[in-house]
Design a protein around this motif. Structure first.
Motif, short mmCIF file in Angstrom:
data_model
loop_
_atom_site.label_atom_id
_atom_site.label_comp_id
_atom_site.label_asym_id
_atom_site.label_seq_id
_atom_site.Cartn_x
_atom_site.Cartn_y
_atom_site.Cartn_z
N TYR A 8 -45.43 -30.50 1.48
CA TYR A 8 -46.82 -30.80 1.18
C TYR A 8 -47.11 -32.25 1.46
CZ TYR A 8 -51.22 -31.30 -1.11
OH TYR A 8 -52.54 -31.56 -1.35
N PHE A 104 -55.94 -23.68 -9.01
CA PHE A 104 -54.57 -24.18 -9.12
C PHE A 104 -53.61 -23.35 -8.27
CE2 PHE A 104 -56.44 -26.33 -12.65
CZ PHE A 104 -55.69 -27.49 -12.80
N MET A 105 -54.10 -22.24 -7.73
CA MET A 105 -53.25 -21.42 -6.87
C MET A 105 -53.40 -21.81 -5.41
SD MET A 105 -53.64 -17.66 -8.51
CE MET A 105 -53.34 -17.39 -10.25
N LYS A 106 -54.14 -22.87 -5.16
CA LYS A 106 -54.33 -23.31 -3.78
C LYS A 106 -53.59 -24.63 -3.56
CE LYS A 106 -58.47 -20.83 -2.81
NZ LYS A 106 -59.24 -20.46 -4.00
N PRO A 107 -53.23 -24.90 -2.31
CA PRO A 107 -52.47 -26.13 -2.05
C PRO A 107 -53.35 -27.37 -2.03
CG PRO A 107 -52.77 -24.93 -0.02
CD PRO A 107 -53.40 -24.10 -1.10
N ILE A 108 -54.05 -27.61 -3.13
CA ILE A 108 -54.94 -28.76 -3.22
C ILE A 108 -54.79 -29.40 -4.59
CG2 ILE A 108 -56.76 -27.98 -1.65
CD1 ILE A 108 -58.21 -26.99 -4.30
N SER A 109 -55.33 -30.60 -4.73
CA SER A 109 -55.42 -31.21 -6.05
C SER A 109 -56.76 -30.80 -6.63
CB SER A 109 -55.34 -32.73 -5.93
OG SER A 109 -56.09 -33.31 -6.98
N THR B 71 -47.01 -17.57 -9.37
CA THR B 71 -47.90 -18.42 -8.58
C THR B 71 -47.72 -19.90 -8.93
OG1 THR B 71 -49.68 -18.26 -10.20
CG2 THR B 71 -49.71 -16.68 -8.40
N ILE B 73 -48.74 -21.44 -11.74
CA ILE B 73 -49.72 -22.08 -12.60
C ILE B 73 -49.35 -21.93 -14.07
CG2 ILE B 73 -51.61 -21.82 -10.98
CD1 ILE B 73 -52.66 -19.69 -13.04
N ARG B 92 -45.91 -26.55 -7.07
CA ARG B 92 -47.08 -25.69 -7.09
C ARG B 92 -47.78 -25.62 -5.73
NH1 ARG B 92 -52.33 -26.27 -7.34
NH2 ARG B 92 -52.32 -28.50 -7.69
N LYS B 93 -48.02 -26.80 -5.11
CA LYS B 93 -48.80 -26.81 -3.87
C LYS B 93 -48.02 -26.20 -2.70
CE LYS B 93 -51.33 -30.86 -5.31
NZ LYS B 93 -51.33 -32.32 -5.17
N GLU B 94 -46.72 -26.51 -2.63
CA GLU B 94 -45.91 -25.94 -1.55
C GLU B 94 -45.87 -24.43 -1.69
OE1 GLU B 94 -45.24 -28.56 -3.29
OE2 GLU B 94 -44.07 -30.05 -2.19
N ALA B 96 -48.06 -22.62 -3.11
CA ALA B 96 -49.38 -22.07 -2.84
C ALA B 96 -49.57 -21.73 -1.36
CB ALA B 96 -50.46 -23.05 -3.30
N ARG B 97 -48.90 -22.47 -0.48
CA ARG B 97 -49.02 -22.18 0.95
C ARG B 97 -48.36 -20.86 1.33
NH1 ARG B 97 -51.00 -25.87 3.93
NH2 ARG B 97 -51.16 -27.97 3.09
N ILE B 99 -48.19 -18.16 -0.59
CA ILE B 99 -48.70 -16.98 -1.28
C ILE B 99 -50.19 -16.76 -1.05
CG2 ILE B 99 -46.94 -17.18 -3.08
CD1 ILE B 99 -49.20 -18.25 -4.92
N ILE B 125 -58.50 -25.72 3.79
CA ILE B 125 -57.58 -25.89 2.66
C ILE B 125 -56.14 -25.62 3.09
CG2 ILE B 125 -56.86 -24.89 0.45
CD1 ILE B 125 -59.82 -24.40 -0.15
N TYR B 126 -55.94 -24.56 3.86
CA TYR B 126 -54.58 -24.18 4.22
C TYR B 126 -54.17 -24.72 5.60
CZ TYR B 126 -54.64 -20.95 0.29
OH TYR B 126 -54.70 -20.41 -0.97
#
Lengths: 272, 337
Positions: A8, A104-109, B71, B73, B92-94, B96-97, B99, B125-126
């Motif tokens: 990331y 929060f399930m997305k690769p963002i802040s 996930t 969270i 979390r962010k890695e 998230a990519r 899933i 976003i992705y």
């Protein structure tokens, strides 16, 4: 099967996109946008009547002349087009609907997402200043200060915006614990309306009360930029005034960080 | 190597104790007592890449809590968890990519924007490459018929349209794993079938690993080759649908069409459940008596023109497990690997 581990790294693109979409979204509520401008014009008109009536009885209290108070009022109302946008109210709405988890399930802040969304909304509402100003000029004469004051005002306005934004952000984050923070919000809004100098200059408060309200963080939102604009803060006082605003900004940014961390911790421990 | 692996996963929630009545409501304003409740007690599971698994259980069994931990969270109270080589809540962010997530009850689309713009936002976003984005969108539009409402704001979409949009949104970035939480809830038969078709296609074409949470067992029968059944936060069954039928579906029904009238149906380990003219339904315990034995016993007594055997519905089997609890079953099944 070997799994390539994705790394990331920060990318600005999603946040620019969030701001753009927020801008577009606000623009779809055309009726709201136009009523916003309409109600602003009405408020300018009414405030003008009030000050004209009051000044007919009492000439220039606190050394603020009629043309100054009218300028102050109009500029304050134009600023409110931006400052009354609660850019992060989405946090509250998402908590109530239970949809915050998907962010929060997305690769963002998520915090930066809320900030960029707020920025997008601000820009759309900022554009409304132009037509509102033009209509206002038909009703009231507005003083234009010297360039140095104008520049200081611009910087001060941006700082005030950021203080206000972070204050709202902190309030909205209270909903992580209470689910509903509307009451808190309402109290803060009332205080802020009165104590920030949006409606009446804080210089009109008597004696010790004036000392107190000028020392409160709300003054950093409207009062400081406005007093710079009408020349009640002289050029010699700019640096100090701006530094006080920066100080409040740092305080709220720190508070926001602490609250946000705690909110995230609560979310991951207690669920959304 | 499993793509999803959990070991003794456990999640305890702490909540404020409530007191009954009006006095209790006032009391809870001032005093705080907490109760700990384990939403997930002990879940150990492993899934290979490309599997399509039905994760089912009654309300409050801990399905959604498990998904939330997968996930990233939600942080587990104890136990281990690895998804595509990552510990989800630490990365979390890695994670998230890797899933995609679809919730039947909540949309992840942007309410005020046309569907098309939600997709563009997700592309940003992705960081989906443009050509990949276009290819995916073209494929999804084809299966889900998205074109007709691409420019409609999400809030104006029907539930079926919205769900189709949500599925495309979850798959745009080619996730290795998708979690589907009750994706067909509230949909009509046609929309349900479209969604099932999409899940099957994606799983087959792309080898996407799918965890499907649902109360509609038709989804599971249509799509999954494996079921993980969870109750009170524990895995009570893990294996193929056939094994579930064999181990828990102990009763079958023999449907007999009589050629002549016949009155007596008291056969061993058999129960007369329904009689409608010359159509007789006999429920028998296949551990005690075989179909062949029963048919012979019937033909000795009556003249019949036709027989058929009805397998128990998956729904009935699962209902029985929920009601009776897994520990009362004849033989507690060992989880398959």
């Amino acid at each position: 099967m070997s799994l390539a581990l994705p790394v990331y790294r920060f990318r600005l693109e999603p946040y620019l996109e969030f701001a753009k979409k927020a801008f577009a979204r606000e623009a779809t509520y055309r009726f709201e946008v136009f009523t916003n401008v309409g109600s602003l014009i009405l408020r300018i008109y009414l405030m003008r009547m009030v000050w004209l009536a009051l000044y007919a009885q009492n000439a220039a209290p606190q050394g603020i002349a009629l043309h100054q108070i009218l300028t102050y009022t109009v500029i304050a109302l134009l600023m409110s087009l931006i400052l009354e946008v609660d850019g992060t109210r989405m946090i509250r709405e998402k908590l109530r609907e239970g949809t915050i988890a998907t962010d929060f399930m997305k690769p963002i802040s998520p915090a930066l997402y809320f900030f960029s969304d707020g920025l997008g909304q601000t820009l759309l509402h900022g554009i409304l200043i132009v037509p509102s100003l033009l209509v206002a000029l038909l009703m009231v004469h507005i003083d234009v200060p010297p360039p140095a004051a104008l520049a200081a005002f611009a910087v001060s306005f941006v700082l005030g915006y950021l203080v206000n934004f972070m204050l709202n952000f902190c309030m909205n984050c209270v909903a992580f614990w209470t689910l509903e923070s509307f009451a808190v919000q309402l109290i803060v809004r009332w205080c802020s309306d009165l104590l920030s100098g949006q409606i009446i200059p804080l210089l009109f408060f008597p004696g010790i009360l004036q000392q107190i309200v000028l020392a409160l963080p709300f003054a950093a939102i409207y009062s400081t930029p406005l007093l710079i604009y009408i020349g009640k803060i002289p050029p010699g006082g700019y640096v100090e005034a701006l530094l006080v605003q920066v100080g409040w900004l740092l305080v709220f940014a720190a508070a926001g960080t602490v609250i946000w961390r705690a909110a995230q911790r609560r979310l991951v421990v207690q669920g959304g | 190597m499993p793509i999803i692996e959990t070991r003794n996963l456990r999640k305890v929630f702490r909540s404020v104790k409530r007191y009954p009545g009006l006095g209790g409501a006032v009391r809870s304003l001032f005093t705080r007592e907490y109760v700990d409740k384990a939403a997930v007690e002990d879940v150990t599971l492993a899934m290979e890449p490309g599997e399509l698994v039905g994760y089912i259980g009654p309300n409050g069994a801990g399905k959604s809590t498990t998904i939330k931990m997968l996930t990233g969270i939600l942080v587990p109270t104890s136990g281990e968890i690895h998804v595509a080589g990552l510990v989800p809540h630490e990365k979390r962010k890695e994670n998230a990519r890797n899933i995609g997530v679809v919730f039947g009850q909540r949309s992840q689309l942007y309410w005020d924007l046309p569907l098309q713009e939600s997709f563009e936002l997700l592309r940003a976003i992705y960081a989906v490459p443009r050509d990949r984005y276009r290819a995916n969108l073209a494929r999804f539009s084809e299966i889900l018929a998205l074109d007709e409402f691409m420019e409609t704001p999400v809030r104006q979409l029907s539930l079926g349209q919205r769900m189709r949009g949500d599925f495309a949104a979850a798959m745009l970035h080619d996730p290795q794993i998708v979690y589907l939480d009750e994706p067909t809830i509230g949909l009509d038969v046609v929309a349900k079938e479209a969604i099932r078709e999409f899940i099957a296609q994606i799983n087959e074409e792309r080898g996407t690993t799918v965890i499907l949470t649902t109360h509609d067992l038709a989804d599971v029968e249509r799509l999954c080759n494996r079921i993980i059944l969870i109750d009170d936060g524990r895995v009570v069954f893990d294996g193929g649908i056939e094994r579930l039928r064999n181990e828990y579906g102990t009763h079958r029904t023999l449907v007999v069409t009589l050629a002549e009238n016949c009155e007596s149906f008291d056969f061993p380990h058999t129960e007369l459940v329904e009689r409608e003219g010359n159509l007789v339904h006999l429920k028998f315990d296949r551990r005690r008596i075989t179909a062949e034995q029963l048919i012979r016993a019937v033909t000795e007594r009556c003249t019949i023109s036709d027989v058929s055997i009805v397998e128990p519905e998956l729904e009935d089997i699962i209902r029985r497990i929920y009601l009776e609890g897994y520990q009362h079953q004849a033989q507690a099944p060992a989880p398959s690997s």
